[in-house]
Design a protein around this motif. Structure first.
Motif, PDB file in Angstrom:
ATOM      1  N   THR A   1       0.791  -1.235   0.000  1.00  0.00           N
ATOM      2  CA  THR A   1       0.000   0.000   0.000  1.00  0.00           C
ATOM      3  C   THR A   1       0.825   1.288   0.000  1.00  0.00           C
ATOM      4  O   THR A   1       0.395   2.276  -0.590  1.00  0.00           O
ATOM      5  CB  THR A   1      -0.978   0.039   1.191  1.00  0.00           C
ATOM      6  OG1 THR A   1      -0.248  -0.084   2.415  1.00  0.00           O
ATOM      7  CG2 THR A   1      -1.992  -1.079   1.099  1.00  0.00           C
ATOM      8  N   THR A   2       2.002   1.309   0.653  1.00  0.00           N
ATOM      9  CA  THR A   2       2.740   2.580   0.660  1.00  0.00           C
ATOM     10  C   THR A   2       3.202   2.994  -0.748  1.00  0.00           C
ATOM     11  O   THR A   2       3.113   4.180  -1.077  1.00  0.00           O
ATOM     12  CB  THR A   2       3.902   2.609   1.678  1.00  0.00           C
ATOM     13  OG1 THR A   2       4.748   1.490   1.452  1.00  0.00           O
ATOM     14  CG2 THR A   2       3.402   2.595   3.104  1.00  0.00           C
TER      15      THR A   2
ATOM     16  N   MET B   1      12.545   1.055   2.989  1.00  0.00           N
ATOM     17  CA  MET B   1      12.030   1.499   4.286  1.00  0.00           C
ATOM     18  C   MET B   1      11.189   0.407   4.950  1.00  0.00           C
ATOM     19  O   MET B   1      11.356   0.093   6.140  1.00  0.00           O
ATOM     20  CB  MET B   1      11.203   2.776   4.079  1.00  0.00           C
ATOM     21  CG  MET B   1      10.488   3.282   5.307  1.00  0.00           C
ATOM     22  SD  MET B   1       9.450   4.709   4.921  1.00  0.00           S
ATOM     23  CE  MET B   1       7.954   3.906   4.345  1.00  0.00           C
TER      24      MET B   1
ATOM     25  N   GLY C   1      12.273  -2.123   8.125  1.00  0.00           N
ATOM     26  CA  GLY C   1      11.411  -2.084   9.312  1.00  0.00           C
ATOM     27  C   GLY C   1      10.974  -3.477   9.716  1.00  0.00           C
ATOM     28  O   GLY C   1      10.950  -3.826  10.900  1.00  0.00           O
TER      29      GLY C   1
ATOM     30  N   ASP D   1      -3.180   4.377  10.480  1.00  0.00           N
ATOM     31  CA  ASP D   1      -3.613   3.751   9.232  1.00  0.00           C
ATOM     32  C   ASP D   1      -4.946   4.322   8.749  1.00  0.00           C
ATOM     33  O   ASP D   1      -5.168   4.486   7.546  1.00  0.00           O
ATOM     34  CB  ASP D   1      -3.726   2.231   9.393  1.00  0.00           C
ATOM     35  CG  ASP D   1      -2.358   1.544   9.369  1.00  0.00           C
ATOM     36  OD1 ASP D   1      -1.363   2.204   9.020  1.00  0.00           O
ATOM     37  OD2 ASP D   1      -2.300   0.339   9.692  1.00  0.00           O
TER      38      ASP D   1
ATOM     39  N   ALA E   1      -4.036   7.666   7.296  1.00  0.00           N
ATOM     40  CA  ALA E   1      -3.167   7.586   6.108  1.00  0.00           C
ATOM     41  C   ALA E   1      -3.848   6.916   4.926  1.00  0.00           C
ATOM     42  O   ALA E   1      -3.391   7.054   3.796  1.00  0.00           O
ATOM     43  CB  ALA E   1      -1.871   6.842   6.449  1.00  0.00           C
TER      44      ALA E   1
HETATM   45  C1  RET Z   1       9.044   1.669   9.869  1.00  0.00           C
HETATM   46  C2  RET Z   1      10.217   1.188  10.730  1.00  0.00           C
HETATM   47  C3  RET Z   1      11.526   1.528  10.151  1.00  0.00           C
HETATM   48  C4  RET Z   1      11.697   2.997  10.008  1.00  0.00           C
HETATM   49  C5  RET Z   1      10.528   3.646   9.375  1.00  0.00           C
HETATM   50  C6  RET Z   1       9.282   3.038   9.274  1.00  0.00           C
HETATM   51  C7  RET Z   1       8.238   3.791   8.564  1.00  0.00           C
HETATM   52  C8  RET Z   1       7.062   3.344   8.159  1.00  0.00           C
HETATM   53  C9  RET Z   1       6.066   4.097   7.470  1.00  0.00           C
HETATM   54  C10 RET Z   1       4.913   3.475   7.209  1.00  0.00           C
HETATM   55  C11 RET Z   1       3.796   4.027   6.580  1.00  0.00           C
HETATM   56  C12 RET Z   1       2.705   3.306   6.480  1.00  0.00           C
HETATM   57  C13 RET Z   1       1.483   3.744   5.907  1.00  0.00           C
HETATM   58  C14 RET Z   1       0.489   2.862   5.903  1.00  0.00           C
HETATM   59  C15 RET Z   1      -0.762   3.113   5.325  1.00  0.00           C
HETATM   60  O1  RET Z   1      -1.740   3.023   5.946  1.00  0.00           O
HETATM   61  C16 RET Z   1       8.826   0.642   8.766  1.00  0.00           C
HETATM   62  C17 RET Z   1       7.850   1.686  10.798  1.00  0.00           C
HETATM   63  C18 RET Z   1      10.755   5.022   8.837  1.00  0.00           C
HETATM   64  C19 RET Z   1       6.313   5.498   7.077  1.00  0.00           C
HETATM   65  C20 RET Z   1       1.330   5.101   5.347  1.00  0.00           C
END
Ligand code: RET
Length: 247
Positions: free
Chosen positions: A101-102, A130, A134, A222, A225
């Motif tokens: 999804t991202t 990323m 994670g 979530d 987003a």
């Molecule tokens: C992790 C851990 C490693 C460091 C970073 C992360 C960022 C995750 C993000 C997730 C976005 C998710 C979305 C989901 C939709 O619903 C993987 C937590 C930076 C930005 C937008």
């Protein structure tokens, strides 16, 4: 297979997951219903955004059913005798959701800004780094997990730099209405995405808050987003002809 975690969600946690599952599924059908009011060639953003919430809905079904996790030993250096040798449930299914999804959310945003496709592909590859770092970090039980976390944060800040500078200027060139929807959805994304590693640090990373609180933290993020972001994006596109963006 009978493997359980010492630190796990309760019935309440799973009820919450099922509620989010329902909201995501409902949003998916709503986005599709709105798509059918448009010409087929103008439905791109509807299809992408509906796919995002349907994937999330299935991930939340999985977590509500108390599946899609694996027990991981709580990090050793925090081991006061209380937590030493205890296992926390780590929901790897989140990362499968995010892996799909991202990039789709980035497509939504970057295509709105008319980003050239080589740049778009590059940012999706960085996004995958990323998410995968994670995931690996979440499954690592010792302090090496924080190295993966750092790689992931580096990738995220690169993407955010791109949204805030390069893509914003791109969007501006397409006129006031495009700039407006990009600014709204881009700002929301910037704020929310920065909160994900914060949640990770408190949950999978540091085991500071329990899995029930994790459910609420990630769940709220979530919902904002995906369905909230998606509604704003589709609303913003209501009078924008995709052909203008080269789509
Ligand atoms: C992790 C851990 C490693 C460091 C970073 C992360 C960022 C995750 C993000 C997730 C976005 C998710 C979305 C989901 C939709 O619903 C993987 C937590 C930076 C930005 C937008």
């Amino acid at each position: 297979n009978g493997v359980t975690a010492d630190i796990a969600i309760t019935t309440h946690g799973s009820d919450f997951y099922f509620s989010v599952c329902g909201v995501m599924g409902f949003a998916g059908f709503a986005f599709l219903a709105l798509a059918y009011r448009k010409e087929r060639r103008d439905r791109l953003f509807h299809y992408i955004t509906a796919a995002v919430v349907f994937v999330a809905s299935i991930a939340y079904f999985t977590m509500g059913s108390n599946l899609g996790f694996t027990p991981i030993e709580v990090e050793f250096f925090r081991s006061d005798p209380e937590v030493a040798g205890t296992y926390r449930e780590i929901f790897y299914v989140r990362y499968i959701d995010w892996f799909i999804t991202t990039p789709l959310l980035l497509l939504d945003l970057l295509m709105t800004a008319g980003t050239p496709w080589p740049t778009l592909l590059w940012l999706i590859l960085v996004d995958w780094i990323m998410i995968v770092t994670g995931l690996v970090g979440a499954l690592v039980f010792n302090r090496y997990k924080w190295a993966y976390f750092a790689f992931g944060c580096f990738a995220m800040f690169y993407i955010i730099y791109h949204l805030v500078w390069e893509s914003r200027l791109h969007a501006r060139a397409y006129g006031k209405d495009v700039e407006k929807v990009f600014m709204l959805c881009g700002s929301l994304t910037t704020i929310l995405w920065i909160l994900y590693p914060v949640a990770w640090g408190l949950c999978e990373g540091g085991n500071v808050i329990p899995p029930d609180s994790e459910a609420v933290f990630y769940g709220a993020l979530d919902l904002l987003a995906k369905p909230v972001f998606g509604s704003l994006l589709l609303w913003g596109h209501r009078n924008i002809d995709p052909a203008r963006l080269g789509l």
